[in-house]
Scaffold this motif. Structure first.
Motif, mmCIF file in Angstrom:
data_model
loop_
_atom_site.group_PDB
_atom_site.id
_atom_site.type_symbol
_atom_site.label_atom_id
_atom_site.label_comp_id
_atom_site.label_asym_id
_atom_site.label_seq_id
_atom_site.Cartn_x
_atom_site.Cartn_y
_atom_site.Cartn_z
ATOM 1 N N LYS A 277 38.666 28.267 25.407
ATOM 2 C CA LYS A 277 39.733 28.669 24.494
ATOM 3 C C LYS A 277 39.306 28.533 23.047
ATOM 4 C CE LYS A 277 43.419 27.362 27.672
ATOM 5 N NZ LYS A 277 44.562 26.435 27.902
ATOM 6 N N GLN A 281 42.626 32.901 21.362
ATOM 7 C CA GLN A 281 42.544 33.593 22.649
ATOM 8 C C GLN A 281 41.519 32.934 23.563
ATOM 9 O OE1 GLN A 281 41.134 37.556 21.839
ATOM 10 N NE2 GLN A 281 39.349 36.857 20.723
ATOM 11 N N LYS A 282 41.410 33.497 24.780
ATOM 12 C CA LYS A 282 40.364 33.065 25.709
ATOM 13 C C LYS A 282 39.033 33.673 25.284
ATOM 14 C CE LYS A 282 43.121 32.460 29.912
ATOM 15 N NZ LYS A 282 43.301 32.925 31.305
ATOM 16 N N LEU A 576 49.448 30.248 30.409
ATOM 17 C CA LEU A 576 48.868 29.201 29.575
ATOM 18 C C LEU A 576 49.549 27.862 29.848
ATOM 19 C CD1 LEU A 576 46.811 28.657 27.300
ATOM 20 C CD2 LEU A 576 48.638 29.124 25.654
ATOM 21 N N GLY A 581 47.474 24.582 28.769
ATOM 22 C CA GLY A 581 46.944 24.965 27.458
ATOM 23 C C GLY A 581 47.767 24.414 26.316
#
Length: 620
Positions: A277, A281-282, A576, A581
């Motif tokens: 990450k 964003q990824k 997420l 996340g």
């Protein structure tokens, strides 16, 4: 009759005189003779009365028989018809698409009880033609007052006639309110709801036994365009015949796509990627590709193109040490994959849309294990690769989650590949909660009758003209509404059931909206012209139908760009959240909260307000 009454009176008096003078044998004999005569006359009279009554009764019966025969004759001369009813007056919901599907089953099988409609002589309805129309809404017919009426159908005679949509007033009696498939925060496919029929317990057992003997190929598992759209896959240009005809804004315009080329070796590959990450964003950090034999074709760590703030090692298996000295970029990975994979090759993966969207690659031939196998709760829940591997392969994968070493993309790619091999071996229903069968299978009873069906749609069909399947069903791809009308007219005599889609009105409305959003001045004539075109297309189809054909026009949900964007934000946020996340780092527009949920529900509720029209074609 007067004469006989007088004669009997005279005889009675004579007989009384004889008795008065003593009654001689001669007089006795005479008396007996006369008594016999009297009895015979009375009997004759009684017989005459009886015969008259019989004649009268016969006349009455004859008239009644004539009436019965006339009723029978009228019934025989009657054309097939229907009456809209609601057996449950408390019913509050509008008709669903599944109600229309059940009506189609009833017409062909006469087996479904319908609570909202009663047919007359449904056995004489030989064909059914369905047109799904996108872009036509209740607001095109009903004002706000009529929208709120409690009745689920509105007589068209009570609605002002529009010249641009005159076909509906001329050929239908009612506007029937319907509700498009979906739930509070999702829209489902109308085609799927219309063409999928729930199974009884007995039917499930029979189907499971049959599937054991019906083998499939991997092409039978490839996702269709509507499925790719539904699950957020980037759409390859192979599906687009005319780019300006697409009913959605392509968010993947900057993606690269696979191209068709000849190559040796495997034509089936399995792909899996690992991600870390960044702040926004990824980021791709590993990509692995294996061929159908399970051999590793390509496996590389990837240099991140943004600063990584969370390596998510528990899941990704990536550490800062693993990426030290790595020079392979995202662009290098894309170029390598495009040099190996042809657009005609099959690409396998688990929820592969995530990988392809990070890679920014479009590929048309996708097999997704998350969709080939069902979650125990059924859709829209998806099963995890770890659970599928344990249940069906008796293989433990992703054990690094507990040790902290994370996943292996090679291990996951091989697991997905082996799950598809097993699926091909065991049959289409393997790993699925088998609760439905295709409509085309339901209406076919080989021991009784064969019902041939045709689907005319815009989604990709190999060779454009599909082959008839085991359910006597054929699928033909169309490029536009004009071609759809042409195909239906040419084939209406060859098929018992035809389902088609008309979408030019929706595309024209969207195009006009996009133009207005671009601050360009335009008049309303293109939209008005679109209504006239729809009116003309439906008229052409209807006029081509043979007598006693059931014609159904059903509108589709209004899936707007705003709805699509909100659903995407919701999915990304929830994913997420599941992965643990950092939600606080998301910008406000990417967060999902109560207010956005209410807003989405309101838009979905409005989008699901649809309608249908039903008529049985009669020669005039």
């Amino acid at each position: 009759m007067v004469y006989k009454e007088h004669e009997n009176s005279s005889i009675s008096n004579t007989s009384g005189a004889d008795q008065a003078i003593g009654g001689s044998p001669q007089s006795t004999s005479f008396h007996k003779s006369m008594d016999t005569s009297i009895n015979n006359d009375e009997s004759t009279e009684a017989d005459s009365m009886t015969n008259k009554r019989k004649m009268n009764d016969s006349s009455e019966n004859g008239d009644k028989d004539k009436k019965i025969h006339k009723k029978k004759l009228r019934r025989l001369m009657e054309s097939p018809g229907f009456e809209l009813v609601w057996e449950n007056p408390k019913r509050s919901k509008a008709l669903s698409v599944s109600s229309i599907r059940d009506m189609i089953v009833h017409i062909f099988n006469d087996s479904e009880h319908l609570s909202w409609i009663k047919f007359r002589k449904s056995s004489e309805i030989k064909k059914v033609v369905v047109c799904l129309v996108s872009g036509l809404t209740r607001q095109d017919f009903l004002d706000g007052e009529k929208q709120d009426l409690g009745k689920h159908y509105v007589p068209l005679k009570d609605i002002p006639k529009s010249n641009d949509l005159s076909f509906f007033h001329e050929n239908f009696e009612h506007l029937i309110k319907t509700i498009a498939p979906g739930d509070k925060e999702s829209l489902f496919s109308e085609i799927y709801a219309l063409t999928s029929v729930p199974l009884s317990k007995k039917e499930k057992r029979v189907l499971a036994a049959e599937e054991c003997n019906n083998k499939i190929t991997i092409l039978g598992l490839v996702l269709k365009k509507d499925e790719l759209l539904q699950f957020d896959y980037p759409i390859h240009s192979k599906f687009l015949d005319k780019s300006n005809d697409e009913s959605y804004n392509d968010p993947c315009a900057d993606y690269v796509e696979t191209v068709n080329f000849d190559h040796d070796g495997s034509r089936i590959f399995s792909l899996d990627c690992e991600f870390c990450k960044s702040a926004t964003q990824k980021v791709l950090t590993r990509a692995s590709l294996v061929n159908f034999e399970g051999e590793v074709v390509f496996d590389t760590f990837v240099k991140p193109d943004e600063e990584i703030i969370d390596y998510v090692t528990k899941f990704s298996g990536i550490t800062p040490e693993l990426l030290e000295g790595v020079s392979t970029t995202l662009e290098d990975v894309r170029n390598k994959l495009l040099s190996i994979i042809s657009s005609s090759d099959v690409l396998i993966g688990h929820s592969l849309e995530s990988d392809l969207n990070i890679l920014k690659i479009k590929h048309p031939t996708i097999v997704d294990t998350a969709l080939c196998y069902d979650h125990t709760r059924g859709p829209p829940s998806k099963p995890s690769l770890k659970w599928l591997s344990k249940k069906y392969l008796q293989r433990d994968i992703q054990q690094g989650e507990t040790t902290g070493s994370g996943h292996s993309s090679v291990e996951d790619a091989k697991a997905a590949l082996d799950l598809i091999k097993l699926k091909i071996q065991e049959g289409m229903s393997f790993g699925k909660n088998v609760n439905e069968i295709p409509l085309f299978q339901k209406i076919n009873k080989p021991e009784e009758n064969t019902v041939s069906s045709l689907m005319v749609d815009y989604f990709h069909v190999p060779g454009k003209f599909g082959k008839e399947d085991k359910n006597h069903h054929t699928r033909i791809q169309s490029d536009d509404d004009a071609e759809t009308v042409k195909i239906v007219k040419e084939n209406v005599g060859n098929y018992d059931l035809i389902i088609s889609r008309l979408r030019s009105l929706q595309l024209d409305k969207k195009s006009q909206k996009d133009t207005l959003n671009g601050d360009t001045t335009t008049d309303s004539s293109p939209e008005a012209s679109s209504y006239k075109t729809l009116n003309s297309n439906l008229t052409e189809i209807y006029n081509s139908l043979p007598e006693n054909t059931a014609f159904i026009v059903s509108t589709c949900s209004e899936r707007t760009q705003e709805i699509d964007e909100m659903i995407k934000v919701k999915r990304n946020f929830q994913k997420l959240e599941r992965e643990g996340g950092n939600l606080a780092s998301l910008p406000k527009e990417q967060c999902w909260d109560f207010n956005k949920s209410v807003q989405l529900q309101q838009q979905i509720g409005s989008a699901r307000e649809t309608m249908c029209f039903l008529s049985i074609k009669q020669n005039r």
